[in-house]
Each structure stands twice: as C-alpha cells, then as structure tokens.
Design a protein around this motif. Structure first.
Motif, PDB file in Angstrom:
ATOM      1  N   SER A  59       4.090   2.178  13.390  1.00  0.00           N
ATOM      2  CA  SER A  59       3.304   2.964  12.414  1.00  0.00           C
ATOM      3  C   SER A  59       2.692   4.518  12.766  1.00  0.00           C
ATOM      4  N   TRP A  62       5.228   6.568  11.589  1.00  0.00           N
ATOM      5  CA  TRP A  62       5.138   6.694  10.068  1.00  0.00           C
ATOM      6  C   TRP A  62       4.323   7.825   9.868  1.00  0.00           C
ATOM      7  N   LEU A  65       5.857  11.204  10.449  1.00  0.00           N
ATOM      8  CA  LEU A  65       6.739  11.552   9.522  1.00  0.00           C
ATOM      9  C   LEU A  65       5.956  12.069   8.122  1.00  0.00           C
ATOM     10  N   ASP A  66       4.842  11.388   7.656  1.00  0.00           N
ATOM     11  CA  ASP A  66       3.815  11.621   6.653  1.00  0.00           C
ATOM     12  C   ASP A  66       3.416  13.009   6.814  1.00  0.00           C
ATOM     13  N   HIS A  69       5.685  15.742   6.181  1.00  0.00           N
ATOM     14  CA  HIS A  69       5.881  15.680   4.671  1.00  0.00           C
ATOM     15  C   HIS A  69       4.834  16.352   3.790  1.00  0.00           C
ATOM     16  N   ALA A  87      11.646  15.211   6.229  1.00  0.00           N
ATOM     17  CA  ALA A  87      10.783  14.146   6.104  1.00  0.00           C
ATOM     18  C   ALA A  87      11.148  13.198   5.218  1.00  0.00           C
ATOM     19  N   GLN A  88      11.470  13.367   4.313  1.00  0.00           N
ATOM     20  CA  GLN A  88      11.876  12.401   2.902  1.00  0.00           C
ATOM     21  C   GLN A  88      13.149  11.903   3.792  1.00  0.00           C
ATOM     22  N   LYS A  91      11.976   9.264   6.123  1.00  0.00           N
ATOM     23  CA  LYS A  91      11.170   8.225   5.796  1.00  0.00           C
ATOM     24  C   LYS A  91      11.947   7.272   5.189  1.00  0.00           C
ATOM     25  N   LYS A  92      13.311   7.542   4.352  1.00  0.00           N
ATOM     26  CA  LYS A  92      14.321   6.628   3.853  1.00  0.00           C
ATOM     27  C   LYS A  92      14.637   5.996   4.916  1.00  0.00           C
ATOM     28  N   TYR A  94      13.543   5.415   8.022  1.00  0.00           N
ATOM     29  CA  TYR A  94      12.258   4.524   8.505  1.00  0.00           C
ATOM     30  C   TYR A  94      12.391   3.347   7.681  1.00  0.00           C
ATOM     31  N   ARG A  95      12.211   3.047   6.287  1.00  0.00           N
ATOM     32  CA  ARG A  95      12.201   2.141   5.451  1.00  0.00           C
ATOM     33  C   ARG A  95      13.330   1.280   5.651  1.00  0.00           C
TER      34      ARG A  95
END
Length: 103
Positions: A59, A62, A65-66, A69, A87-88, A91-92, A94-95
């Motif tokens: 986390s 994350w 990354l946030d 972004h 960053a987007q 995040k993809k 990461y998900r």
C-alpha cells in the motif's frame, strides 16, 4: 526550454514498468519473510500471510504512485502530463498485480 524539447518518459517508461512487478513481488516477499520469522520467534504455529496483510505491504507503493499522479510540484505542463500518464499506467499495473496474484 521546456520539457517538450527534451522528449518524454517513453524511453524510461517500458523498463520502469517491467521493474515495477518485480519490486512489488520483492515487497510482498519481504513482508512474508518477516511475518514467518516473527511467528517462529513467538513459537506459534505457522500460518500463511493473509491476503489483506500482503496487500497492505504494497500500500505504501500505491501511495507513492498516487502522489506522482495527483501531487506533482512541477510547473511544466508537458512534464506533468507525461508524469500523470506514467502514474496512471503504473496504477493499472499495480491493480493487475493485485488481481492476478489474488493476494
């Protein structure tokens, strides 16, 4: 001189995305090792690391990354746009890592 004259993140994006999965696996692996070591130290029966604990170990990644972004301090619009796209994409990934490994 603007960021446009230097190029974009394209040259570093692909290697960075390739390394990201390895970094997340190492973070979860380290958390798992610490968890098992702690159980052995307490002489408790060894249980698997729970999914939510494994997800919590990444986390902080994350959050980083946030921040990339949403909280870039750069005033250069082209640089910020490239950073947001990077960053987007991260995040993809990461998900996808979380979903694929069903932590």
């Amino acid at each position: 001189v603007t960021w446009d004259s230097f190029g974009s993140f394209f040259r570093i994006r692909l290697p960075l995305l390739a390394v990201q999965t390895e970094v997340m696996e190492r973070i979860v692996g380290l958390a798992t090792t610490r968890y098992y070591r702690e159980q052995r130290r307490l002489k408790a029966s060894i249980h698997y690391l729970a999914n939510d604990c494994a997800e919590a170990s990444v986390s902080l990644f994350w959050r980083t990354l946030d921040r990339l972004h949403h909280q870039s301090a750069s005033q250069n619009a082209a640089f910020r746009t490239a950073l947001i796209r990077l960053a987007q994409k991260m995040k993809k990934l990461y998900r996808a890592y979380i979903a694929a490994h069903a932590l």
